[in-house]
Design a protein around this motif. Structure first.
Motif, PDB file in Angstrom:
ATOM      1  N   LYS A   1       4.958 -36.242 -77.549  1.00 48.86           N
ATOM      2  CA  LYS A   1       6.365 -36.052 -77.881  1.00 48.86           C
ATOM      3  C   LYS A   1       6.917 -37.295 -78.571  1.00 48.86           C
ATOM      4  O   LYS A   1       6.321 -38.372 -78.533  1.00 48.86           O
ATOM      5  CB  LYS A   1       7.197 -35.774 -76.628  1.00 48.86           C
ATOM      6  CG  LYS A   1       7.418 -36.991 -75.732  1.00 48.86           C
ATOM      7  CD  LYS A   1       8.500 -36.749 -74.675  1.00 48.86           C
ATOM      8  CE  LYS A   1       9.890 -36.755 -75.292  1.00 48.86           C
ATOM      9  NZ  LYS A   1      10.953 -36.682 -74.285  1.00 48.86           N
TER      10      LYS A   1
ATOM     11  N   THR B   1       5.314 -26.755 -81.584  1.00 46.26           N
ATOM     12  CA  THR B   1       5.809 -26.782 -80.201  1.00 46.26           C
ATOM     13  C   THR B   1       4.774 -26.296 -79.191  1.00 46.26           C
ATOM     14  O   THR B   1       4.983 -26.439 -77.985  1.00 46.26           O
ATOM     15  CB  THR B   1       7.082 -25.922 -80.062  1.00 46.26           C
ATOM     16  OG1 THR B   1       6.810 -24.596 -80.538  1.00 46.26           O
ATOM     17  CG2 THR B   1       8.228 -26.528 -80.846  1.00 46.26           C
TER      18      THR B   1
ATOM     19  N   HIS C   1       6.335 -31.732 -77.850  1.00 45.02           N
ATOM     20  CA  HIS C   1       7.764 -31.603 -77.568  1.00 45.02           C
ATOM     21  C   HIS C   1       8.524 -32.348 -78.665  1.00 45.02           C
ATOM     22  O   HIS C   1       8.300 -33.525 -78.898  1.00 45.02           O
ATOM     23  CB  HIS C   1       8.068 -32.213 -76.199  1.00 45.02           C
ATOM     24  CG  HIS C   1       9.470 -31.978 -75.729  1.00 45.02           C
ATOM     25  ND1 HIS C   1      10.155 -30.805 -75.958  1.00 45.02           N
ATOM     26  CD2 HIS C   1      10.319 -32.782 -75.029  1.00 45.02           C
ATOM     27  CE1 HIS C   1      11.365 -30.888 -75.414  1.00 45.02           C
ATOM     28  NE2 HIS C   1      11.478 -32.080 -74.855  1.00 45.02           N
TER      29      HIS C   1
END
Length: 259
Positions: free
Chosen positions: A126, A157, A161
């Motif tokens: 992320k 996704t 994230h």
């Protein structure tokens, strides 16, 4: 494995974990190591978290924690309240604002205070939003985490994230293949893993899920690139909690590669 030694933890530390792909597992490992070494360990969050299964949980308010924690011997997980969400199978608890965690640090109830400082929705990788991570100003160590399993996957996704934030930092496009260099860039970028890290905190990137020799080589490539991007980080750590691996990659290793 001795993760605490790899991270350079001393007798007193407040360790904030950010990123994706192993924060909770690393925190659990440190809780075990610290307890075995005779340290009083606290485990908390500035966001929300599943309560760690191997620790007692103390739910307390931002003004009541000092009194309430007198009834709990460490190691202990501390949170404010349960999160009511009937759509979730797994239970979560909500933590505290950074100012309360700073008070927990300064109260010296714990030798090590472990802090989950952001969420990742169970993804492998992320980059943070504009309002995270919520790192307490008392953090002595910040550990940006990524999973080596993200390398070679598409920047979507399914694995990442906020892939659009990763794209902004790395120059990749959403849907591109994630490279070791992309993961390394995000781990030590000022808008990535170093975001909101206190100026005096040690920042040690950690690449997790390096379960095979091939994955360990890839994780090493990630960290060599990550450490080459900044003088802020003197080392990084490769882990596999499944295979009991904990390897340090130092800035000296980067210099040798660059010669």
């Amino acid at each position: 494995m001795h993760l605490a030694a790899a991270l350079g933890l001393g007798s007193s530390a407040a360790v904030a974990f950010v990123g994706a792909g192993g924060k909770k597992t690393a925190m659990g490992q440190l809780a075990v190591e610290g307890t075995n070494d005779g340290c009083a360990v606290g485990y908390t969050t500035t966001t929300a978290m599943p309560p760690p299964p191997d620790l007692p949980l103390a739910l307390t308010g931002p003004d009541e924690w000092h009194t309430d924690l007198e009834a709990h011997d460490p190691p202990v997980a501390i949170a404010r309240e349960s999160v009511a969400d009937p759509a979730r199978v797994d239970r979560k608890v909500r933590g505290f604002e950074a100012s309360v965690v700073e008070q927990l640090s300064e109260a010296e109830l714990f030798d090590w205070l472990l802090v989950k400082a952001d969420g990742a929705r169970k993804r492998e990788f992320k980059a943070p939003s504009d309002v995270e991570p919520v790192v307490p100003g008392t953090a002595t160590h910040v550990v940006p985490v990524a999973s080596v399993a993200a390398v070679g996957e598409a920047l979507t996704t399914d694995v990442v994230h906020r892939p659009e934030r990763v794209a902004d930092i790395t120059g990749l496009h959403v849907g591109d293949t994630i490279t070791p260099e992309a993961v390394g860039t995000v781990l030590t970028h000022p808008d990535g893993g170093r975001r909101n890290a206190p100026a005096e905190a040690s920042v040690i990137p950690l690449v997790n899920k390096a379960d095979t020799e091939t994955q360990r080589r890839t994780a090493r490539d990630v960290l060599i690139h990550a450490l080459s991007q900044t003088e802020r980080c003197s080392r990084g750590v490769i882990t596999s909690f499944a295979s009991d691996v904990c390897e340090v990659v130092s800035a000296t290793d980067v210099q040798e590669v660059q010669r």
